[in-house]
Motif scaffolding. Structure first.
Motif, PDB file in Angstrom:
ATOM      1  N   SER A  24       0.822  -1.204   0.000  1.00 21.58           N
ATOM      2  CA  SER A  24       0.000   0.000   0.000  1.00 21.58           C
ATOM      3  C   SER A  24       0.858   1.257   0.000  1.00 21.58           C
ATOM      4  O   SER A  24       0.604   2.197  -0.762  1.00 21.58           O
ATOM      5  N   MET A  66      -7.234  -1.078   2.085  1.00 25.40           N
ATOM      6  CA  MET A  66      -8.516  -1.707   1.768  1.00 25.40           C
ATOM      7  C   MET A  66      -8.657  -1.978   0.275  1.00 25.40           C
ATOM      8  O   MET A  66      -9.238  -2.988  -0.124  1.00 25.40           O
ATOM      9  N   THR A  67      -8.103  -1.112  -0.554  1.00 25.33           N
ATOM     10  CA  THR A  67      -8.145  -1.333  -2.007  1.00 25.33           C
ATOM     11  C   THR A  67      -7.428  -2.631  -2.356  1.00 25.33           C
ATOM     12  O   THR A  67      -7.911  -3.418  -3.179  1.00 25.33           O
ATOM     13  N   TYR A 107      -6.959  -5.229  -0.312  1.00 18.15           N
ATOM     14  CA  TYR A 107      -7.768  -6.352   0.174  1.00 18.15           C
ATOM     15  C   TYR A 107      -8.921  -6.639  -0.785  1.00 18.15           C
ATOM     16  O   TYR A 107      -9.250  -7.802  -1.052  1.00 18.15           O
ATOM     17  N   LYS A 108      -9.531  -5.585  -1.335  1.00 19.99           N
ATOM     18  CA  LYS A 108     -10.618  -5.770  -2.306  1.00 19.99           C
ATOM     19  C   LYS A 108     -10.097  -6.437  -3.568  1.00 19.99           C
ATOM     20  O   LYS A 108     -10.751  -7.327  -4.135  1.00 19.99           O
ATOM     21  N   LYS A 109      -8.912  -6.026  -4.042  1.00 22.40           N
ATOM     22  CA  LYS A 109      -8.316  -6.639  -5.227  1.00 22.40           C
ATOM     23  C   LYS A 109      -8.010  -8.118  -4.958  1.00 22.40           C
ATOM     24  O   LYS A 109      -8.219  -8.969  -5.820  1.00 22.40           O
ATOM     25  N   ARG A 110      -7.518  -8.400  -3.766  1.00 20.62           N
ATOM     26  CA  ARG A 110      -7.212  -9.789  -3.402  1.00 20.62           C
ATOM     27  C   ARG A 110      -8.483 -10.631  -3.432  1.00 20.62           C
ATOM     28  O   ARG A 110      -8.510 -11.731  -3.980  1.00 20.62           O
ATOM     29  N   HIS A 111      -9.546 -10.105  -2.845  1.00 18.15           N
ATOM     30  CA  HIS A 111     -10.820 -10.819  -2.803  1.00 18.15           C
ATOM     31  C   HIS A 111     -11.374 -11.040  -4.215  1.00 18.15           C
ATOM     32  O   HIS A 111     -11.985 -12.074  -4.504  1.00 18.15           O
ATOM     33  N   ALA A 112     -11.145 -10.073  -5.114  1.00 20.64           N
ATOM     34  CA  ALA A 112     -11.637 -10.163  -6.492  1.00 20.64           C
ATOM     35  C   ALA A 112     -10.742 -11.031  -7.382  1.00 20.64           C
ATOM     36  O   ALA A 112     -11.074 -11.292  -8.535  1.00 20.64           O
ATOM     37  N   ASP A 161      -7.609 -10.196  -8.262  1.00 18.12           N
ATOM     38  CA  ASP A 161      -6.654  -9.343  -8.978  1.00 18.12           C
ATOM     39  C   ASP A 161      -5.529  -8.961  -8.016  1.00 18.12           C
ATOM     40  O   ASP A 161      -5.454  -7.836  -7.529  1.00 18.12           O
TER      41      ASP A 161
END
Length: 59
Positions: A12, A20-21, A23-28, A30
Motif C-alpha cells: 500500500s 482496503m483497495t 484487500y478488495k483486489k485480493r478478494h476479487a 486481482d
C-alpha cells in the motif's frame, strides 16, 4: 536463502493506495500470488513486481 516478503501495508505504501483497495483486489482475484503465514498475508517482492508490470498501460 532469504526471500523478500512484503505485507499488504508495505505494498500500500509503495503504490500510494489504501490498504482496503488491496484487500478488495485480493478478494476479487486481482492480486499477486500470496502466502498466508501466521494469519498475515505476504507477497514475494518478485511476484509483486510482476503483478505491477502486468498492469502497465501503453498510451
Amino acid at each position: 536463502m532469504s526471500v523478500a516478503l512484503l505485507s499488504i501495508n508495505q505494498m500500500s505504501e509503495e503504490l500510494g493506495i489504501p490498504v482496503m483497495t488491496l484487500y478488495k483486489k485480493r478478494h476479487a482475484g486481482d492480486f499477486p500470488t500470496s502466502y498466508k503465514i501466521g494469519g498475515a498475508v505476504r507477497v514475494r517482492r518478485e511476484d509483486f513486481e510482476a503483478w505491477l508490470e502486468s498492469k502497465r498501460e501503453v498510451a
